[in-house]
Enzyme design. Structure first.
Site, PDB file in Angstrom:
ATOM      1  CE  LYS A   1     -64.538  81.004 -17.630  1.00  0.00           C
ATOM      2  NZ  LYS A   1     -63.686  80.710 -16.488  1.00  0.00           N
TER       3      LYS A   1
ATOM      4  NE  ARG B   1     -66.332  84.476 -15.779  1.00  0.00           N
ATOM      5  CZ  ARG B   1     -67.444  83.991 -15.222  1.00  0.00           C
ATOM      6  NH1 ARG B   1     -68.619  84.353 -15.676  1.00  0.00           N
ATOM      7  NH2 ARG B   1     -67.378  83.141 -14.219  1.00  0.00           N
TER       8      ARG B   1
ATOM      9  NE  ARG C   1     -64.862  87.080 -12.707  1.00  0.00           N
ATOM     10  CZ  ARG C   1     -66.149  86.806 -12.546  1.00  0.00           C
ATOM     11  NH1 ARG C   1     -67.051  87.762 -12.650  1.00  0.00           N
ATOM     12  NH2 ARG C   1     -66.538  85.583 -12.261  1.00  0.00           N
TER      13      ARG C   1
ATOM     14  CE1 TYR D   1     -60.433  86.854  -7.202  1.00  0.00           C
ATOM     15  CE2 TYR D   1     -62.309  85.377  -7.060  1.00  0.00           C
ATOM     16  CZ  TYR D   1     -61.444  86.139  -7.811  1.00  0.00           C
ATOM     17  OH  TYR D   1     -61.578  86.181  -9.148  1.00  0.00           O
TER      18      TYR D   1
ATOM     19  CG  HIS E   1     -60.252  88.092 -15.138  1.00  0.00           C
ATOM     20  ND1 HIS E   1     -61.182  88.091 -16.146  1.00  0.00           N
ATOM     21  CD2 HIS E   1     -60.513  86.987 -14.388  1.00  0.00           C
ATOM     22  CE1 HIS E   1     -61.951  87.033 -16.021  1.00  0.00           C
ATOM     23  NE2 HIS E   1     -61.577  86.337 -14.965  1.00  0.00           N
TER      24      HIS E   1
ATOM     25  CG  HIS F   1     -66.772  82.212  -9.086  1.00  0.00           C
ATOM     26  ND1 HIS F   1     -66.141  82.818  -8.033  1.00  0.00           N
ATOM     27  CD2 HIS F   1     -66.129  82.629 -10.196  1.00  0.00           C
ATOM     28  CE1 HIS F   1     -65.151  83.567  -8.480  1.00  0.00           C
ATOM     29  NE2 HIS F   1     -65.127  83.470  -9.796  1.00  0.00           N
TER      30      HIS F   1
END
Ligand SMILES: [Zn+2]
Ligand SMILES: [Zn+2]
Length: 526
Positions: A403, A379, A474, A506, A471, A497
């Site tokens: 994150k 990210r 990614r 995705y 992004h 994630h």
């Protein structure tokens, strides 16, 4: 610019003597060069390595003082102002005048002398940061948004510095002086940029200063007689809400911003439900939910459910109601995964990376950043947070702070490793900063935030006629991995994630994958 350190002027010797004496008591010794002197200024005054490059300006300032016959301990703000506009005959002044950072260098030097007690500071001692930390806490206690509270505490520090520089003691504060502060064109050394503030900056300064003065007078900074002092109407938090906030901080360990929104939400519906916990029932909570849902967006409805649960847990913790009330509401499904992410076609990513101009430092830095985004799927904020110590060359690994503060280790691919190494050798300016990616122009500070990384990616994409930011890389990596037949769990691990559900998005762009996903749901009959 010619340095005066060689001439060892009187003024220079004086400051050198002061610093030497000071250095002795903090066990610095062997001060031989002006660099050492300034380095101590830096270390002691807490200013950044960029300060080192100010030495020419400071030598010039000392030389100027010597000619004007001003002793170091007698420097006044007027001397600085006169220095900035003096018509220099020392043949050391660049024709274009002082740059903003050189102007600031003089102010910071002056402040340093004050903080060290070398110059009288009219009753201000060196606990300014403590005063402002207390002010920040008082604002947070009253439910001010953490970002706003931080900004206002900074303005309070700015006010103190401004007063300090002009030799105005706190006892002499008047409306007139505060007006001057609100409208002043800044050369206080707080920021590099100077110039007159705009209307918005002025009103922000005004609000912060008003709150700070009430705080210094021992009054509530935000409320007067229970009424919010700014234009927006807001009620004073009740004692229950104050206890709730303390509980969130101490028992739940949530971030200030999260706490702020929980408290704000609870305050919006608590008057309707009442504070008498013995009257709470699942029916009452559901009735409240019907009313609240009618006026809220789906995201705000979810926030309502979370705040009700959290509040009920708190009341149960205090022994006022049954803990089962926290489950009176069922969470509603959210549809945040309903959009398909933007991605690039195979081969385009390499084209974007190849478009970097490797003859410039910008281009070398750009390629390192793009490669990290594309090959590791980082990210933008993760790239921005990278430190030199996060790179493990022997194991070819990279330490990532992801994150929500989750740390993880990812393998460094050959391409990304080469690009970063190239940047370290040819692109990264020498600096004492730990950050991997630094600004190219002087001063070589770390980038301000993750959006600078995103901006670099956006520019590179735009150069190739494409839209999107960091992004996109990614998303593209995720899609490619799924196309290669990797499982959702694998991809979730690679992209770090927290939940595989996020990765499922995705699969939408991948028809064969979608089919395989559907099979187990349909009992394998499709
Ligand atoms: Zn001069
Ligand atoms: Zn200022």
């Amino acid at each position: 610019m010619k340095s005066y350190s060689a001439k060892a002027s009187e003024a220079y010797q004086e400051i050198s003597r002061i610093i030497r004496a000071f250095a002795k008591c903090i066990e610095f010794s062997n001060i031989k060069r002006s660099e050492d002197v300034i380095r101590i200024l830096v270390d002691v005054a807490g200013y950044s390595g960029a300060f080192l490059s100010y030495r020419g300006t400071i030598n010039h300032f000392l030389r100027y003082l010597e000619i004007e016959n001003v002793k170091i301990c007698d420097i006044k703000w007027e001397n600085l102002e006169n220095f900035w506009k003096h018509n220099c005959s020392h043949a050391c002044w660049p024709a274009r005048g002082l740059s903003p950072s050189q102007t600031v260098a003089v102010t910071r030097f002056y402040l340093f002398l004050q903080y060290q007690g070398i110059i009288d500071s009219n009753g201000w001692d060196s606990n300014d940061p403590d005063i402002c930390a207390d002010f920040l806490e008082a604002l947070t206690q009253e439910g001010v948004h953490p970002d706003q509270a931080k900004r206002q505490a900074r303005t309070a520090l700015h006010l103190i510095v401004w007063l300090r520089l002009r030799g105005i003691p706190e006892s002499c504060l008047s409306d007139h002086i505060l007006d001057d502060f609100v409208g002043h064109s800044c050369r206080c050394g707080m920021h590099i940029r100077s110039g007159r503030p705009g209307a918005q900056a002025k009103s922000r300064r005004r609000v912060a200063v008003d709150r700070f003065l009430r705080f210094r007078n021992g009054e509530n900074p935000v409320f007067k007689n229970g009424i919010f002092l700014q234009k927006r109407r807001r009620s004073h938090p009740s004692s229950t809400v104050v206890r709730y906030r303390t509980w969130l901080t101490d028992q739940r360990g949530l971030r200030p911003r999260t706490i702020y929104y929980y408290v704000l939400d609870v305050m919006s519906w608590l008057p309707r439900l009442g504070e008498d916990a013995s009257a709470y029932s699942a029916t009452a909570i559901r009735e409240l939910a019907v009313l609240e849902f009618a006026k809220r967006t789906p995201a705000m409805q979810s926030r309502f459910i979370r705040s009700v649960r959290s509040y009920m847990r708190f009341r149960a913790f205090e022994g006022h109601c049954n803990a089962s009330l926290a489950n009176a509401l069922i969470s509603r499904p959210t549809y945040r995964l309903s959009t398909v992410p933007r991605r690039l076609d195979t081969g385009i990513v390499n084209k974007v990376i190849d478009s970097c101009d490797l003859s410039t430092s910008y281009g070398i830095r750009e390629r390192a950043i793009l490669t990290l985004l594309a090959e590791l799927g980082l990210r933008a904020s993760e790239v921005w947070k990278l430190k030199l110590s996060d790179l493990d060359w022997t194991e070819a690994k990279l330490c990532i702070e992801g994150k929500g503060g989750r740390g993880s280790i990812v393998p460094l691919t050959q391409g990304a490793g080469d690009a970063v190494l190239d940047y370290l050798e040819k692109g990264r300016p020498s600096s004492r900063s730990e950050a991997l990616f630094l600004r190219v122009p002087h001063p070589h500070m770390p980038l301000a935030n993750g959006s600078e990384i995103s901006g670099i990616a956006r520019k590179a994409l735009a150069r190739c006629g494409l839209e999107g930011g960091a992004h996109v890389f990614r998303h593209t990596l995720a899609t490619e991995l799924l196309r290669d037949g990797k499982s959702l769990e694998d991809v979730a691990t690679i992209l770090r994630h927290r939940s595989v559900d996020t990765t499922t998005i995705y699969a939408k762009v991948n028809e064969p994958m979608l089919k395989r996903l559907a099979e187990p749901w349909l009992g394998g009959r499709s």
